[in-house]
Design a protein around this motif. Structure first.
Motif, short mmCIF file in Angstrom:
data_model
loop_
_atom_site.label_atom_id
_atom_site.label_comp_id
_atom_site.label_asym_id
_atom_site.label_seq_id
_atom_site.Cartn_x
_atom_site.Cartn_y
_atom_site.Cartn_z
N ARG A 126 0.81 -1.26 0.14
CA ARG A 126 0.09 0.09 -0.01
C ARG A 126 0.82 1.18 -0.02
NH1 ARG A 126 -4.13 -3.38 3.01
NH2 ARG A 126 -2.99 -2.84 4.96
N TYR A 127 2.22 1.32 0.14
CA TYR A 127 3.04 2.21 -0.21
C TYR A 127 3.22 2.84 -1.69
CZ TYR A 127 5.25 2.38 4.33
OH TYR A 127 5.55 2.48 5.79
N ASP A 128 2.54 1.90 -2.63
CA ASP A 128 2.30 2.48 -3.96
C ASP A 128 1.01 1.86 -4.62
OD1 ASP A 128 2.48 3.08 -6.45
OD2 ASP A 128 4.12 1.66 -7.10
N MET A 129 -0.06 2.85 -4.19
CA MET A 129 -1.46 2.17 -4.74
C MET A 129 -1.52 3.04 -6.37
SD MET A 129 -3.11 0.72 -2.71
CE MET A 129 -4.62 0.97 -2.75
N PHE A 130 -1.89 2.05 -7.19
CA PHE A 130 -1.73 2.46 -8.60
C PHE A 130 -3.41 1.85 -9.05
CE2 PHE A 130 -1.08 1.93 -13.00
CZ PHE A 130 -0.98 3.14 -13.55
N ALA A 131 -4.17 2.72 -10.01
CA ALA A 131 -5.28 2.35 -10.46
C ALA A 131 -6.02 1.44 -9.68
CB ALA A 131 -4.77 1.48 -11.91
N ASN A 132 -6.10 2.02 -8.21
CA ASN A 132 -7.02 1.33 -7.22
C ASN A 132 -6.56 0.14 -6.51
OD1 ASN A 132 -9.11 2.65 -6.20
ND2 ASN A 132 -10.64 1.29 -7.23
#
Lengths: 535, 323
Positions: free
Chosen positions: B84-90
């Motif tokens: 969750r340190y890198d959320m992309f396109a949900n």
């Protein structure tokens, strides 16, 4: 009957990074907005306890788009902490390198990031649509190919002085690593001339940079555009005409309060860099324009609020006392937090802590201040535009491209001023302890470092990027950030393809990537046709 | 015609920016002349929001064939393995990578972050950053040591911070031109055609290195001498063609007086940025470099150095790159 819905865009791309945008639409117009920076890499945590010079290597890697600007402010943070002497040539080379990075960034931004949205089918019925597609379509557009490809030329000059672009660390406390020879200078001049002739004047302006620089008001711009066929049919002339046709002058206003921390130190006046002496030595001035008045910039008045950011606790800190203590976004959401960006705020005298927009528009508004010193830039154009037609998507993009002619002129002048027989570096004393502040204006706005050294290592390192200033979330007082504010009033025609939100976000050229999902405003439920997963 | 999908995880976009500096071919040429069909790219793609999610779902399900999957940036595993340190396109970016990579024809890691974890993985590695098939020099990484893409290749590593645009474009052209079989990889899965020679190969300082003449200082002192002895240059221990294929067609770090930082090797940043490790050569007994050029040892090095210094002609002690 009023209809309300929420729209969530994830990702809203071409902002370099990860940006999610959620907006509430009332009768098709944005009435509330939340911006979410979706990625955390912890660079400030990595820097703690490291070599004092680690910021020269690490901070350019925060952003590969403005790494040269990161290097520029990181080195001045160390120069002030170590109380170095920087020979004038050292500052000249630093200035030339950073301005060449910005000259690269402007066309790359305009064509690759911004203008391809002008070919969106939303505009298919506007009179100049076919022409927009012919010029700006990604990869195949006639203007796209030239603008994007030739943007690699100014950074060739960066490589001559710094070895490579992106990601050199050639600016070091006391000056620079390189010492150019005559042919390095002549080659640089030749490359810039080529770029000016082949793109800046031929394609972008359809005329001379000198003529463009004569524009002092919005009326001057319109007169320039209609002056001859060259101007009228240039990419700049066409962009202005088309922007007016599709209404890019009618939304994206924002708070209307601006900050520039200034950049390009005068080589003679900043030989012994100090935090206190910085404002007076700037060529592109610092300042705040808020509530219709100008104020002097003082780094001591900056605070970063993390009430709605994914970090432990609430409240704010001055960057010298800054804390970076991340929490799981899943927990953060329960505490009303929604972004990895913190919310920088500035204590405007008599007003209190407020969000300020940064970027080329802010810079050019500040350039309109009266009473510059002899070495400082004074340029009334965008103060006139902001106080007349007002800030908008168009105004912001025009301010960015306005800098092309000005910065080209400066780059050439500074190359002429290099003294090949003088020093480029003076070895500094590496003090064990100290505090430093370094700042610059990256292409996309104010970029600053605060460094605290103790016992020969980094005790604290805090960076405030232009993207944080612009894209940061609400603060403790629930005041929205600049991009959130700029979304308000934006009309969205097609919620399945909300290109207008893209125009607004990209007019700031933030270093992030974005997405849109739809919510029903009355029930709070997502409209499933727009969303996969949940929020 | 080959399809290409480019995603950025824990990245700075530096490799994308470097890629856009390319000539022969330019990024535009790859599309218009070499028929590369760019499915999506975070800085160049038209689509946003749900349209992007739709594209990614099609690539993940195999509905849409990805011939070349380029990944830039570290895979961020934190916090607590959630991504969750890198959320992309949900969703966590790592979940997209896990689904798309095995279906792709070839997986290309561009830049150090993607290849080895890079700067974000420097201790204390606050985000649990990891490379696609390595963490620093240890094979495994996010996809696992036995991972192969649909064409049977491990991850093709094109390291560097950033990678040079030609290293990327030439590999893409080779893949698109059906020369996949010619892309020989070294022990660290880097294309041998680029990473067998040293950064020092072609450096303008190599004559000074030969006679053990040190650069005396940065700035005006950097025109001459070699940066290996005092300034921590890693050119003799680093594999890259930086002085064969110049940067921005003009120069290289070492030519401009900038010590090589060894950014194409998995140990980067070497010394983990600890105090005293930056732009300084670590030494034993005050004079001998702690790390000697690849393939030599301290004893041989000292014998060679003594002889070389005696042999050093006068010009090697003077500035030959004069104003």
């Amino acid at each position: 009957m009023t209809s309300t819905m929420d729209l969530h865009v994830s990702p809203l791309g071409r902002v370099e990074g990860d940006l999610d945008v959620r907006v509430t639409l009332t009768d098709g117009v944005v009435t509330d907005a939340w911006t979410t920076a979706g990625m955390f890499r912890g660079f400030e945590m990595i820097l703690k306890g490291k070599d004092p010079q680690a910021g020269l290597i690490v901070t350019p890697r925060i952003c590969g788009i403005c790494g040269g600007s990161h290097l520029y402010k990181a080195v001045y943070a160390l120069d002030t902490a170590w109380k170095t002497h920087v020979p004038p040539n050292g500052t000249r080379i630093r200035n030339i390198a950073q301005i060449c990075e910005t000259l690269q960034s402007i066309p790359r931004y305009f064509y690759a990031i911004f203008a391809i949205d002008l070919t969106n089918k939303r505009y298919a019925k506007t009179p100049s649509y076919d022409e927009a597609v012919r010029r700006f379509a990604p990869f195949v557009g006639t203007a796209y190919e030239k603008g994007v490809t030739l943007s690699n030329k100014p950074v060739e000059v960066y490589a001559i002085f710094g070895g490579q672009w992106p990601h050199s660390s050639f600016m070091i406390p006391g000056g620079v690593m390189s010492a150019p020879t005559l042919s390095d200078v002549t080659r640089s001049i030749s490359i810039l001339e080529y770029w000016k002739n082949e793109w800046l004047e031929k394609e972008w302006l359809g005329g001379s940079i000198e003529r463009w620089m004569e524009n002092k008001t919005w009326e001057d711009i319109l007169a320039w555009m209609n002056e001859n066929e060259g101007h009228y049919n240039s990419d700049c002339g066409f962009f202005i005409r088309y922007a007016l046709e599709v209404g890019l002058d009618t939304y994206g206003q924002g708070h209307g309060n601006f900050l520039s921390t200034g950049t390009y130190l005068d080589p003679e006046l900043y030989q012994n860099p100090t935090i206190e002496g910085r404002n007076a030595a700037l060529i592109s001035r610092s300042g705040i324009y808020a509530g219709g008045g100008f104020h002097e910039f003082d780094q001591a008045r900056v605070r970063e609020d993390h009430t709605h950011s994914f970090y432990k606790g609430t409240g704010s800190h001055h960057p010298f006392d800054g804390v970076t203590d991340p929490i799981d976004p899943a927990q953060g959401k329960a505490q009303d937090k929604y972004s990895w960006a913190k919310s920088p705020r500035y204590d405007v005298p008599g007003v209190g802590y407020v969000p300020l927009e940064v970027g080329p528009l802010a810079r050019q508004v500040i350039a309109g201040q009266a009473d510059p010193a002899a070495h400082q830039d004074q340029d009334p154009l965008f103060l006139n535009i902001v106080n007349g037609v007002g800030p908008s998507v168009l105004t912001r993009v025009l301010a960015r491209t306005h800098e092309l002619a000005k910065y080209y002129t400066w780059a050439r002048k500074w190359l002429d001023e290099l003294d090949l027989h003088d020093k480029f570096y003076a070895k500094p004393v590496e003090h064990e302890s100290g505090k430093g502040f370094g700042s610059t204006e990256a292409a996309r706005g104010a970029l600053s470092d605060w460094i605290v050294l103790e016992n020969g290592k980094i005790e604290n390192y805090q960076v405030i990027t232009p993207t944080a200033w612009n894209v940061g979330p609400r603060d403790a007082d629930q005041v929205v950030g600049p991009i959130e504010k700029a979304f308000l009033g934006t009309p969205v025609q097609n919620t399945a393809d909300p290109v207008e939100l893209g125009h607004v976000a990209r007019s700031f050229d933030s270093c992030l990537v974005c997405t849109v999902h739809a919510y029903d405003g009355k029930t709070g439920k997502q409209l499933s046709k727009f969303v996969v997963g949940g929020m | 015609m080959a399809t290409l999908l480019w995603l950025e995880g824990g990245a700075c976009s530096g490799n994308t920016m470097s890629f856009l500096n390319a000539e022969e071919p330019t990024a535009v040429d790859l599309v218009t002349d070499f028929g590369i069909d760019v499915i999506w790219h975070p800085s160049l793609g038209m689509e946003l929001g749900d349209q992007v999610q739709q594209i990614l779902r099609e690539c993940a399900s195999g509905e849409r064939q990805v011939d070349i999957f380029v990944y830039e940036g570290s895979v961020l595993m934190g916090p607590d393995g959630s991504g969750r340190y890198d959320m992309f396109a949900n969703r966590p970016m790592k979940d997209w990578v896990a689904e798309i990579a095995p279906r792709a024809g070839v997986v290309v890691a561009v830049g150090d972050c993607s290849a080895w974890g890079g700067i974000p993985a420097t201790p204390p590695n606050p985000t649990d950053a990891i490379g696609l098939q390595y963490l620093k020099g240890e094979r495994g990484g996010f996809l696992g040591r036995d991972f192969t893409s649909a064409l049977g290749l491990p991850v093709v590593n094109i390291p560097g911070c950033p990678a040079h645009p030609d290293w990327i474009t030439q590999v893409v052209v080779a893949l698109a031109a059906g020369r996949t079989a010619d892309i020989a990889l070294d022990d660290l899965q880097r294309p041998k055609t680029f990473f067998s020679s040293f950064t020092q190969t072609g450096c303008t300082r190599v004559q000074f290195f030969e006679y053990k003449q040190s650069t005396m200082d940065f700035g005006q002192g950097t025109r001459t001498g070699c940066l290996f002895y005092e300034f921590g240059c890693r050119g003799p221990m680093t594999h890259s063609p930086c002085n064969r294929i110049l940067w921005n067609r003009q120069s290289s770090k070492t030519r401009a007086g900038h010590p090589c930082t060894g950014c194409t090797e998995p140990g980067y940043p070497h010394g983990d940025l600890m105090p005293g490790t930056i732009f300084k050569t670590a030494k034993v007994s005050g004079t001998v470099p702690k790390e000697v050029p690849t393939g030599t040892d301290h004893l041989t090095y000292m014998a060679h150095a003594a002889a070389a210094k005696i042999a050093a002609p006068q010009w090697s002690k003077e500035d030959m790159f004069v104003v």
